[in-house]
Write an enzyme that holds these catalytic residues in place. Structure first.
Site, PDB file in Angstrom:
ATOM      1  N   HIS A 153      36.771  35.985  50.130  1.00 10.35           N
ATOM      2  CA  HIS A 153      37.122  35.766  48.725  1.00 10.35           C
ATOM      3  C   HIS A 153      35.960  36.155  47.815  1.00 10.35           C
ATOM      4  CE1 HIS A 153      40.892  33.405  49.414  1.00 10.35           C
ATOM      5  NE2 HIS A 153      40.326  33.282  50.600  1.00 10.35           N
ATOM      6  N   ASP A 197      40.212  32.719  41.318  1.00  4.89           N
ATOM      7  CA  ASP A 197      40.834  33.008  42.600  1.00  4.89           C
ATOM      8  C   ASP A 197      42.198  32.328  42.629  1.00  4.89           C
ATOM      9  OD1 ASP A 197      41.532  33.173  45.349  1.00  4.89           O
ATOM     10  OD2 ASP A 197      39.419  33.204  45.917  1.00  4.89           O
TER      11      ASP A 197
END
Length: 452
Positions: free
Chosen positions: A21, A108
């Protein structure tokens, strides 16, 4: 210094703390900074301790102390929300009234709560998905069917992706009538993007064109990838040669590069299953035997936690000419090295995008979640790799694995795969280069923020 710098606008970027990520979101942050934005990446204390206070021209700030954190994924996410939401709000408010107040939160999509922070503060919202458009499109249709918003049935379920051949994907427990915890979490990511100003994907238009066009009817989709350091693609961002973050990085990280320098062009099979995938011990044994019997040299990344699964005396039997096993390697540099002729990969999205960006053919062994979707595209849509057969026990046997490696490295099918890989490498560069689809999308976002 900031007083001497003129920024277009200020953006805060909030990634989830996993390696897969952090990498794409950090890279996107550097691209935004190159376009004239002031960018602050908000993350956890443990990550800030492994990084410099600044990555390129991107500032790093901690909003959550996870140094003594325990528990599973769900518990970690809940703890981050509990204290991180307040600290993120405070960080953004701190800049109110300054020369560069925060105009946008890029978060995110794995974390749902930052959307509410941005809404409460009245700033722009950009959800960033670290998996492909196709994988998330599949999840979206599954969610819609389960919630009763689509008629039941596999044909309807896959209607938006049918033309791409995604006719057979894992059900993640749906066949038994239940929804697994991981699928519940994935579905939770899909309930907020319709409220975001932009929904960002580490992809590029021509790579998933039909799916991107379909998803753009649902969300404000913008492809902004590949999020690979600039010096490997358009070479616009000076000095941008790595992501700037590694959870594990040994001191002798140049050993594999020195070893690769001794090999002939296209002669090495690079093997890595990422930072999370764990193979069964039986699969590790089959893979080890396949690599030993195949005539190509190999570089195999085996995490410390996986070493115990290697066959007895395997490491002692490897000659320096035949193979090298390491706990970590600089994957970008490895894939860019001319001695690498094939990437044996789990098909995680970051690894897949990197292989496409460098034009490296693949042998694919997906393990879970989106990796099966990615593998389908690699083999059947993009034509840049081969997936070995899996037996009734879920194991890829050494004979088939050896055959697939030979096909890619020296077979007739491998020639076509190499041509396709070279084509996608060019298209990946074109997407981020000046005037490319991803470059245009980023410019549109920057222009909108400038006008706010």
């Amino acid at each position: 210094m900031e007083e001497e710098t003129s920024y277009v606008a200020h953006v805060v970027v909030l990634p989830y703390q996993g390696q897969g990520h952090m990498n794409p979101m950090l890279q996107f942050s550097k691209r935004l900074a190159f376009k004239g934005l002031k960018v602050t990446v908000a993350t956890t204390l443990s990550i800030t301790k492994t990084m410099q206070a600044q990555v390129g021209s991107v500032m790093i700030e901690s909003i959550y102390d996870d140094s003594n954190e325990t528990g599973g994924f769900k518990e970690r996410v809940e703890k981050l929300e509990a204290s991180g939401s307040k600290n993120l709000t405070d960080l953004i408010k701190k800049h109110e009234g300054s020369r560069y107040p925060v105009k946008c939160l890029v978060y995110d999509a794995n974390l749902g709560w930052p959307l509410n922070v941005a809404k409460q503060l009245g700033i722009a919202k950009a959800a960033f998905f670290t998996q492909s458009c196709s994988a998330n499109g599949t999840y979206y249709l599954m969610q819609q069917e389960i919630s009763g918003k689509l008629p039941s049935g596999p044909t309807v379920l896959m209607s938006g992706l049918q033309t791409q051949g995604l006719h057979k994907l894992p059900t993640f427990g749906l066949a038994s009538g239940g929804i697994s915890p991981i699928l519940r979490h994935i579905f939770s990511q899909l309930s907020g993007p319709e409220e975001a100003d932009w929904v960002l994907f580490n992809s590029f238009d021509s790579l998933e064109e039909e799916v991107v066009n379909w998803m753009a009817k649902i969300w404000s989709v913008k492809t902004i990838g590949p999020t690979v350091p600039s010096m490997y693609l358009d070479k616009k961002v000076e000095g941008d040669i790595n992501y700037g973050f590694n959870i594990v990085r040994p001191k002798d990280d140049d050993v594999c590069m020195k070893w690769l320098d001794t090999k002939e062009p296209g002669s090495v099979v690079y093997v890595s299953f990422g930072s999370a995938a764990a193979l069964k011990e039986e699969q590790m044994e089959e893979l080890a035997m396949a690599l030993m019997q195949n005539k190509s040299s190999f570089l195999w990344v085996v995490r410390a936690s996986e070493e115990k699964k290697l066959p007895s005396k395997f490491l002692e039997e490897i000659t320096s000419n035949k193979g090298l096993v390491v706990k970590w390697c600089p994957q970008l540099e490895v894939l860019a090295h001319n001695s690498v002729g094939c990437f044996l990969t789990h098909c995680g999205w970051n690894s897949t995008m990197e292989a496409l960006s460098f034009g490296v053919p693949m042998v694919i062994m997906p393990q879970f979640l989106d990796q099966f979707t990615n593998a389908k595209f690699v083999e059947d849509i993009w034509g840049t790799g081969i997936r070995p057969k899996v037996d009734e026990k879920g194991i890829v046997r050494k004979e088939d694995l050896d055959l697939c490696i030979r096909d890619v490295m020296e077979g007739e099918r491998g020639k076509e795969i190499k041509r396709n890989a070279a084509k996608w490498k060019k298209l990946a560069k074109d997407a981020v280069d000046e005037g490319g689809s991803s470059d245009k999308n980023i410019n549109e976002i920057v222009a909108r923020l400038k006008s706010m």
